[in-house]
Design a protein around this motif. Structure first.
Motif, PDB file in Angstrom:
ATOM      1  N   TYR A   1       0.850  -1.196   0.000  1.00  0.00           N
ATOM      2  CA  TYR A   1       0.000   0.000   0.000  1.00  0.00           C
ATOM      3  C   TYR A   1       0.880   1.238   0.000  1.00  0.00           C
TER       4      TYR A   1
ATOM      5  N   ARG B   1      -1.252  -1.782  -5.725  1.00  0.00           N
ATOM      6  CA  ARG B   1      -2.671  -1.650  -6.058  1.00  0.00           C
ATOM      7  C   ARG B   1      -2.983  -0.432  -6.922  1.00  0.00           C
ATOM      8  N   ASN B   2      -2.033   0.478  -7.033  1.00  0.00           N
ATOM      9  CA  ASN B   2      -2.271   1.741  -7.716  1.00  0.00           C
ATOM     10  C   ASN B   2      -1.741   1.668  -9.150  1.00  0.00           C
TER      11      ASN B   2
ATOM     12  N   THR C   1      -4.365  -5.831  -5.240  1.00  0.00           N
ATOM     13  CA  THR C   1      -4.547  -5.460  -3.842  1.00  0.00           C
ATOM     14  C   THR C   1      -4.316  -6.658  -2.937  1.00  0.00           C
TER      15      THR C   1
ATOM     16  N   ARG D   1      -4.667  -8.367   0.551  1.00  0.00           N
ATOM     17  CA  ARG D   1      -5.726  -8.199   1.540  1.00  0.00           C
ATOM     18  C   ARG D   1      -5.217  -8.149   2.978  1.00  0.00           C
TER      19      ARG D   1
ATOM     20  N   THR E   1      -5.033  -4.936   5.011  1.00  0.00           N
ATOM     21  CA  THR E   1      -4.619  -4.038   3.936  1.00  0.00           C
ATOM     22  C   THR E   1      -5.583  -4.035   2.752  1.00  0.00           C
TER      23      THR E   1
END
Length: 239
Positions: A143, A147-148, A165, A167, A238
């Motif tokens: 993060y 994920r971005n 992502t 988790r 997360t």
């Protein structure tokens, strides 16, 4: 906390050969028993470790990679990857974050296991600077980086690695564990994995008793009772 039934892929990110085995090999063995796909990612080859000083850094790195592959095999892990960074010189850089985010997008794990990024003042051994740097970089890769889609866009453009992502993250080596795994049925496999690191542990008298006493203490702290062994983690949601 993520249900066991929803953990299908696990990525273990560590600084050195043997870190995964001290921190989570028992839990990994139990994951593998359930059919979970586990990948190890090692940031360094451990070229600055060990007591065999007749080897130069290159020779030590090769030896420790071989030992880690044997240790992984002892708990059923076949996917082992090395970034080849210099042992003792790891910093939580953008480049390291990109490298870890790349593997996260490749593996697409539900759970990541890595080092706690904070210093443990109760037990100093897990607080090696490389451990803290890898833990911090891995959390940043989880993060926001992996994920971005706008973070490290070249991973999509050049490598086709879409955002992912994670988790949940489990941190090892911290002073505030909040999740314990009973590894009693896997403790012999954990010990076999650790013994694979001959360059690191062969000189330690009573090594097996040391390992078992350490993880028996975790089991007592967890309330599992006598003659049990446990690994402890701090769980970070997360998703």
């Amino acid at each position: 906390m993520l249900p066991e039934s929803e953990i299908n892929r696990v990525l273990v990110v560590t600084a050195h050969p043997d870190d995964a085995d001290f921190g989570s090999a028992g839990s990994v063995a139990l994951f593998v028993d359930r059919g979970v796909e586990v990948t190890y990612l090692l940031v360094t080859d451990g070229d600055a470790g060990g007591n065999e000083r007749e080897l130069d850094n290159s020779g030590m790195a090769e030896l420790r990679r071989t030992e880690q592959l044997a240790a992984a095999k002892a708990v059923g892990v076949t996917d082992v990857r090395f970034l080849g960074r210099s042992d003792g010189q790891v910093v939580p850089s953008l480049d390291l974050r990109r490298s870890i985010a790349r593997v996260i997008r490749q593996v697409r794990p539900d759970l990541v296991i890595t080092h706690h990024p904070d210093r443990n003042y109760q037990f100093i051994a897990p607080s090696h600077p490389d451990h803290r740097a890898v833990g911090g970089a891995t959390l940043d890769a989880v993060y926001p980086d992996a994920r971005n889609p706008y973070a490290f866009p070249e991973l999509i453009k050049d490598e086709g690695l879409e955002a992912w992502t994670v988790r949940e993250v489990w941190l090892t080596g911290g002073s505030t564990p909040n999740h314990f795994v009973d590894i009693t049925e896997a403790v012999d496999r954990k010990l076999a994995a650790l013994r694979s690191h001959v360059s690191q542990v062969a000189h330690v008298d009573g090594f097996a008793d040391f390992v078992k006493s350490r993880f028996a203490a975790w089991a007592k702290q967890a309330g599992f009772g006598d003659d049990r062994y446990a690994e402890g983690f701090q769980v970070v949601p997360t998703a």
